[in-house]
Scaffold this active site. Structure first.
Site, short mmCIF file in Angstrom:
data_model
loop_
_atom_site.label_atom_id
_atom_site.label_comp_id
_atom_site.label_asym_id
_atom_site.label_seq_id
_atom_site.Cartn_x
_atom_site.Cartn_y
_atom_site.Cartn_z
N SER A 1 0.79 -1.23 0.00
CA SER A 1 0.00 0.00 0.00
C SER A 1 0.82 1.28 0.00
O SER A 1 0.25 2.36 -0.17
CB SER A 1 -0.95 0.00 1.19
OG SER A 1 -2.02 -0.90 0.97
N GLY B 1 4.18 9.25 6.32
CA GLY B 1 4.62 7.89 6.06
C GLY B 1 3.51 7.04 5.50
O GLY B 1 2.40 7.52 5.24
N HIS B 2 3.82 5.78 5.31
CA HIS B 2 2.82 4.81 4.87
C HIS B 2 3.39 3.43 5.10
O HIS B 2 4.61 3.23 5.05
CB HIS B 2 2.46 4.99 3.39
CG HIS B 2 1.04 4.65 3.06
ND1 HIS B 2 0.54 3.35 3.15
CD2 HIS B 2 0.00 5.41 2.66
CE1 HIS B 2 -0.74 3.36 2.81
NE2 HIS B 2 -1.10 4.59 2.51
N ASP B 3 2.52 2.46 5.37
CA ASP B 3 2.91 1.07 5.48
C ASP B 3 2.21 0.27 4.38
O ASP B 3 1.22 0.74 3.80
CB ASP B 3 2.51 0.50 6.84
CG ASP B 3 3.25 1.18 7.99
OD1 ASP B 3 4.40 1.59 7.78
OD2 ASP B 3 2.66 1.30 9.08
N GLY B 4 2.71 -0.93 4.13
CA GLY B 4 2.11 -1.77 3.11
C GLY B 4 2.22 -3.24 3.46
O GLY B 4 3.19 -3.67 4.09
N GLY C 1 2.36 -11.92 2.19
CA GLY C 1 3.60 -12.27 2.87
C GLY C 1 4.72 -11.27 2.69
O GLY C 1 5.87 -11.56 3.05
#
Length: 459
Positions: free
Chosen positions: A63, A302-305, A309
């Protein structure tokens, strides 16, 4: 830069042990501070083949792709061909969800800030053709509206697929081609792949999923459907290339060769708060694409994804002209990400680590408000109370996420902050606070919120 050397020494000393503790097969990271860069990679890209990670290895960024999609959208806004506050239907006349009033009013800005209000986890494979996004948006007509547009935040993958379709219509080309022509190529990202056919040309990471016995094994499916590409289903790159994209935003929209890809005003608008988030120990607010984390009174973009897995983490420190990009391919990577971000924030910006949420053991005082069932397109969550007043959460995944390895989860919930409870058990190496929001008219919570708003349904 002395601070970056301190970070480098910490990583070389501590990261291999952290990876082993949290069973992360491979990690690749890149940290930039001013013109200085530190890149590190280690571990195994695929436990079945034994291929090792190196700095050129590509991992799916999940993401975090949404920030690239948002950048493409802001380019259109700056060119004057897209009004972010006009209804989506001004560009996509056929756009509709199940609620007719919402369909007519949802805007591009609401899609960018996850406030459009319709169910966001609509994972449908519409094929690998160039019409994948057009067909996907057509299927949203049966998607339920959870709340009025603009009313609150609920993470929305489907909204970003819709943004991808807007990009296609206004550019007259498939999303992936626009992404490469407008961002990947101008930034000189040589280790970036928009799909598996490109990833195979690189040293590519494979995701590892937790099995019923608790061990992690390579996934049999590398990526999700093309219709989710703009939301993060396929894009892969090296940590160094992701850092190069971050530097575009650190340097007010200017690429390293001096080419301006976004105005200073556009870059700043993307990290300007649009909506506050519930108190769930994630970001404090959301901008236009960027999540905004509150650390010691500072908003950190920021951003995480997360994909099948594989996981990613990106954080920016605009005042220090610094950023960290971290990629992993399984295990429980989030505690590893947290430790890395903490050391970067402390050494480069003097921001000390904040403690992770810890269960108090206190029995929730108003359990009647929480008890019930809450549903989304990917899970059914049941909140129950035992005779001694203890509160329990049981989550059963279904649909695509269950097929891809998401497992049932059960934990006791204890008091934390008002209507926000905390799981006793960790999930993926972390405890995700659970907020209960709204009122169903009978004094009970209308939504269970962990980043997505799951609506109460009949028991």
């Amino acid at each position: 830069m002395p601070e970056l050397a301190t970070v480098q020494a910490w990583i070389e000393e501590h990261l291999p042990a952290l990876m082993a503790r949290h069973r992360v097969p491979a990690v690749s990271l890149a940290i930039g501070a001013g013109d200085a860069t530190f890149v590190w990679a280690g571990g195994i890209l695929h436990r079945g083949t034994g291929v090792t990670a190196d700095p050129g290895s590509v991992f799916q960024i999940g993401s975090v792709t949404k920030v690239l999609t948002a950048t493409l959208v802001l380019q259109l806004v700056e060119e004057g061909v897209l009004d972010p506050d006009a209804p989506v239907r001004s560009i996509l006349p056929g756009f509709r969800v199940l609620d007719d009033d919402a369909s007519a009013t949802i805007t591009t800005r609401q899609l960018l800030s996850h406030t459009a209000g319709f169910e966001g986890d609509v994972f449908v494979d519409t094929g690998d053709g160039d019409d994948a996004l057009a067909r996907y948006v057509g299927l949203l007509a049966q998607t339920p509206q959870l709340f009025a547009p603009g009313e609150m935040f609920s993470y929305n993958n489907a909204g970003f697929s819709t943004l991808g379709r807007i990009v296609e219509v206004l550019r007259g080309a498939p999303y992936e081609r626009v992404l490469r022509d407008r961002l990947l190529a101008p930034l000189g990202l040589r280790h970036a792949a928009v799909d598996a056919s490109e990833a195979i040309l690189h040293r590519a990471a494979v995701g590892h999923l937790r099995q019923d016995d608790g061990e992690f094994a390579p996934t049999a499916v590398w990526a999700m459907e093309r219709a989710g590409a703009a939301a993060g289903s396929r894009l892969a790159m090296s940590a160094a290339d992701l850092l190069a994209f971050a530097r575009l935003h650190l340097r007010a929209g200017v690429a390293r060769d001096g080419t301006r890809l976004l105005s200073r005003e556009g870059a700043e608008a993307m990290r300007t708060p649009q909506i506050l988030l519930p108190d769930i120990d994630q970001g404090a607010a959301w901008g236009l694409g960027w999540e905004l984390f509150d650390r010691a009174g500072r908003l950190i973009p920021g951003h995480d994804g997360n994909t099948i897995g594989q996981s990613s983490c990106l954080r920016l420190l605009p005042e220090q002209d610094a950023a960290i990009a971290v990629l992993a391919n399984g295990g429980d990577p989030h505690p590893v990400f947290a430790a890395l971000v903490d050391v970067v924030l402390e050494e480069l910006a003097g921001i000390v680590a904040k403690p992770a949420p810890a269960p108090s053991g206190a029995v929730p005082a108003d359990a009647d408000r929480f008890v019930g069932r809450y549903a989304s397109s990917t899970a059914l969550t049941t909140i129950s109370r035992t005779a001694d007043g203890r509160v329990w959460l049981d989550r059963v995944p279904h649909g695509v996420v269950a097929d891809l390895g998401d497992l049932p989860f059960r934990t006791e919930l204890v008091g934390w902050r008002g209507d926000v409870l905390l799981p006793v058990e960790t999930d993926g190496g972390m405890r995700q606070p659970v907020a209960f929001l709204g009122d169903d008219g009978a004094g009970r919570a209308q939504f269970l919120h962990t980043g997505r708003a799951d609506r109460r349904v009949a028991s």
